[in-house]
Scaffold this motif. Structure first.
Motif, PDB file in Angstrom:
ATOM      1  N   VAL A 112      -0.860   4.616   1.133  1.00  0.00           N
ATOM      2  CA  VAL A 112      -0.728   6.236   1.702  1.00  0.00           C
ATOM      3  C   VAL A 112       1.080   6.503   0.950  1.00  0.00           C
ATOM      4  O   VAL A 112       1.454   5.591  -0.075  1.00  0.00           O
ATOM      5  N   GLN A 113       1.412   7.375   0.770  1.00  0.00           N
ATOM      6  CA  GLN A 113       2.589   8.103  -0.346  1.00  0.00           C
ATOM      7  C   GLN A 113       3.472   8.648   0.214  1.00  0.00           C
ATOM      8  O   GLN A 113       3.482   8.969   1.444  1.00  0.00           O
ATOM      9  N   VAL A 114       4.537   8.940  -0.001  1.00  0.00           N
ATOM     10  CA  VAL A 114       5.956   9.622   0.580  1.00  0.00           C
ATOM     11  C   VAL A 114       6.007  10.436  -1.252  1.00  0.00           C
ATOM     12  O   VAL A 114       5.979  10.105  -2.120  1.00  0.00           O
ATOM     13  N   TYR A 115       6.461  11.890  -0.198  1.00  0.00           N
ATOM     14  CA  TYR A 115       7.530  12.633  -1.137  1.00  0.00           C
ATOM     15  C   TYR A 115       8.877  12.762  -0.258  1.00  0.00           C
ATOM     16  O   TYR A 115      10.097  12.408  -0.336  1.00  0.00           O
ATOM     17  N   ALA A 116       8.397  13.232   0.566  1.00  0.00           N
ATOM     18  CA  ALA A 116       9.994  14.137   1.420  1.00  0.00           C
ATOM     19  C   ALA A 116      10.676  12.549   2.034  1.00  0.00           C
ATOM     20  O   ALA A 116      11.767  13.370   2.329  1.00  0.00           O
ATOM     21  N   GLU A 130       4.801   5.050  10.664  1.00  0.00           N
ATOM     22  CA  GLU A 130       4.374   6.239  10.439  1.00  0.00           C
ATOM     23  C   GLU A 130       3.626   5.686   9.061  1.00  0.00           C
ATOM     24  O   GLU A 130       1.739   6.308   9.367  1.00  0.00           O
ATOM     25  N   ALA A 131       3.858   5.124   8.616  1.00  0.00           N
ATOM     26  CA  ALA A 131       3.051   4.371   7.212  1.00  0.00           C
ATOM     27  C   ALA A 131       1.768   3.397   8.059  1.00  0.00           C
ATOM     28  O   ALA A 131       1.081   3.563   7.508  1.00  0.00           O
ATOM     29  N   PHE A 132       2.368   2.728   8.927  1.00  0.00           N
ATOM     30  CA  PHE A 132       1.996   1.765   9.547  1.00  0.00           C
ATOM     31  C   PHE A 132       0.628   2.163  10.572  1.00  0.00           C
ATOM     32  O   PHE A 132      -0.171   2.442  10.519  1.00  0.00           O
ATOM     33  N   GLU A 133       1.346   3.366  11.474  1.00  0.00           N
ATOM     34  CA  GLU A 133      -0.252   3.574  11.995  1.00  0.00           C
ATOM     35  C   GLU A 133      -1.064   4.691  10.685  1.00  0.00           C
ATOM     36  O   GLU A 133      -1.809   4.678  10.800  1.00  0.00           O
ATOM     37  N   PRO A 166       0.754  -1.360   0.319  1.00  0.00           N
ATOM     38  CA  PRO A 166       0.176   0.142  -0.224  1.00  0.00           C
ATOM     39  C   PRO A 166       1.333   1.414   0.418  1.00  0.00           C
ATOM     40  O   PRO A 166       0.455   2.629   0.404  1.00  0.00           O
ATOM     41  N   LEU A 167       2.514   1.715  -0.119  1.00  0.00           N
ATOM     42  CA  LEU A 167       2.903   2.639   0.028  1.00  0.00           C
ATOM     43  C   LEU A 167       3.356   3.357  -1.305  1.00  0.00           C
ATOM     44  O   LEU A 167       4.028   2.108  -2.277  1.00  0.00           O
ATOM     45  N   GLY A 168       3.058   4.217  -1.856  1.00  0.00           N
ATOM     46  CA  GLY A 168       3.383   4.494  -3.267  1.00  0.00           C
ATOM     47  C   GLY A 168       4.247   6.016  -3.284  1.00  0.00           C
ATOM     48  O   GLY A 168       4.293   6.608  -2.313  1.00  0.00           O
ATOM     49  N   THR A 169       4.509   6.297  -4.732  1.00  0.00           N
ATOM     50  CA  THR A 169       4.724   7.748  -4.812  1.00  0.00           C
ATOM     51  C   THR A 169       3.838   8.511  -4.550  1.00  0.00           C
ATOM     52  O   THR A 169       2.992   8.457  -5.333  1.00  0.00           O
ATOM     53  N   SER A 170       4.182   9.757  -4.775  1.00  0.00           N
ATOM     54  CA  SER A 170       3.306  11.487  -4.267  1.00  0.00           C
ATOM     55  C   SER A 170       3.149  12.273  -5.740  1.00  0.00           C
ATOM     56  O   SER A 170       4.334  12.259  -6.002  1.00  0.00           O
TER      57      SER A 170
END
Ligand SMILES: Cc1cc2nc3c(=O)[nH]c(=O)nc-3n(C[C@H](O)[C@H](O)[C@H](O)COP(=O)(O)O)c2cc1C
Length: 332
Positions: A306-310, A294-297, A47-51
């Motif tokens: 959930v997505q990440v950039y920073a 934090e992603a799991f939370e 479930p983790l991807g790029t923003s």
């Protein structure tokens, strides 16, 4: 040691695509399977991807697959090419784990985007969401025309569309989120999307939200989008509210660790407001996800994805594999 954090932020930003490309020769595609998800016929390996904003021109799709992403969001793309806003466009505070940007959708335009993405054979390895915007010279009264123009060209390539009206770096764009304008803006887009699909199974439409909306405003935005049968939401874009508290200029948007409490809170509020209406919809959490924990939370608070950039700026692209490693311990 992250040597790129010693570089001035604009230099690191310009060098990042070269560093990604270099991995083509040393990294094999990564199959990171944890907490897989199936939604509207799409299969997410994790479930983790790029923003939005990381791959504005769809130039690095295969590169990111090498790092184990569960899905990618490409763009923001606008109908015509446009440059970034004048002056400084990116800054970083290593101590605060914060990023500041004032880019304003610099991109090569729709035509080049289509050329790039059409090189990737379908079915895709993991889903691709396409984030669309308006050119900065298009007035808000005609903004929907830019979005519809993008839908028409991109529908053969999109697993889902992200309608971006929450960037603080295009003057007046966020006004479209206001109650009086939102319905008027979205209605023709939803209708065009259905027509493009021939009335059946339209490409899912997601709305990317601002962290600077009040809870009441969030409620109205969610209600309007439910009414128009949108398929989900991304919470959140960058914030303008932390400007005085961090060593950044008085303009632009801030992301990274200081955005986490706001994004987390809006996610909680959205889950509560949606209640049973959440069924079948997609909630994506973005903003200040800097650690695997934090992603799991965010997932445990009710986010589907959930997505990440920073985090990719501070930790590098191996962040996806780090999270996958922790996930195996947490979820198995
Ligand atoms: C340099 C930079 C450029 C961005 N460009 C876009 C963009 O083009 N479209 C978009 O929807 N969001 C854009 N964003 C916002 C991110 O997609 C994300 O929502 C935000 O940064 C919060 O996540 P983070 O705290 O993980 O960075 C950008 C963010 C940064 C830092």
């Amino acid at each position: 040691m992250k040597p790129w954090l010693l570089l001035p932020p604009e230099v690191a930003y310009k060098m990042a695509p070269l560093a990604l490309r270099a991995h083509r020769f040393v990294t094999k595609p990564k199959h990171c399977r944890w907490r897989p998800l199936e939604w509207q016929g799409m299969n997410f390996l994790n479930p983790l991807g790029t923003s939005g904003g990381i791959d504005k021109n769809a130039e690095h799709i295969e590169d990111w697959w090498r790092f184990g992403v569960g899905f990618q969001e490409l763009g923001t793309v606008t109908p015509q090419p446009q440059t970034s806003n004048p002056g400084k466009i990116i800054d970083r505070s290593n101590g605060d784990m914060a990023i500041w940007n004032k880019m304003g959708f610099p991109n090569l335009g729709l035509e080049q985007f289509v050329k790039n993405i059409s090189r990737i054979p379908r079915p895709y390895y993991t889903p691709l969401f396409l984030n669309i915007g308006k050119n900065r010279w298009t007035p808000n009264s005609k903004a929907h025309e830019d979005y519809i123009f993008c839908l028409k060209s991109l529908h053969p390539f999109a697993d889902a569309f992200v309608i971006n009206i929450s960037s603080p770096n295009t003057t007046g764009l966020r006004d479209l989120l206001h109650k009086e304008q939102l319905r008027q803006f979205l209605e023709p887009i939803v209708a065009a999307n259905l027509e493009i699909a021939g009335g059946n199974n339209p490409t899912p439409l997601l709305l990317k939200l601002s962290p600077d909306q009040s809870i009441d405003e969030l409620g109205i935005t969610l209600e309007t989008s439910l009414d128009l049968a949108l398929d989900g939401w991304i919470l959140t874009n960058t914030t303008t509210q932390l400007r005085g508290q961090l060593p950044f200029p008085d303009a632009g948007g801030i992301s990274g660790a200081p955005l986490a409490p706001t994004s987390r809170n809006l996610l909680k509020q959205a889950v509560e407001i949606l209640g049973n209406n959440k069924q079948g919809k997609l909630l994506i959490s973005s903003g200040g996800v800097m650690t695997p924990k934090e992603a799991f939370e965010r997932l445990e608070l009710g986010a589907d994805l959930v997505q990440v950039y920073a985090a990719l700026i501070f930790e590098g692209p191996h962040f996806f594999a780090q999270v996958a490693k922790s996930a195996v311990k947490r979820y198995s």
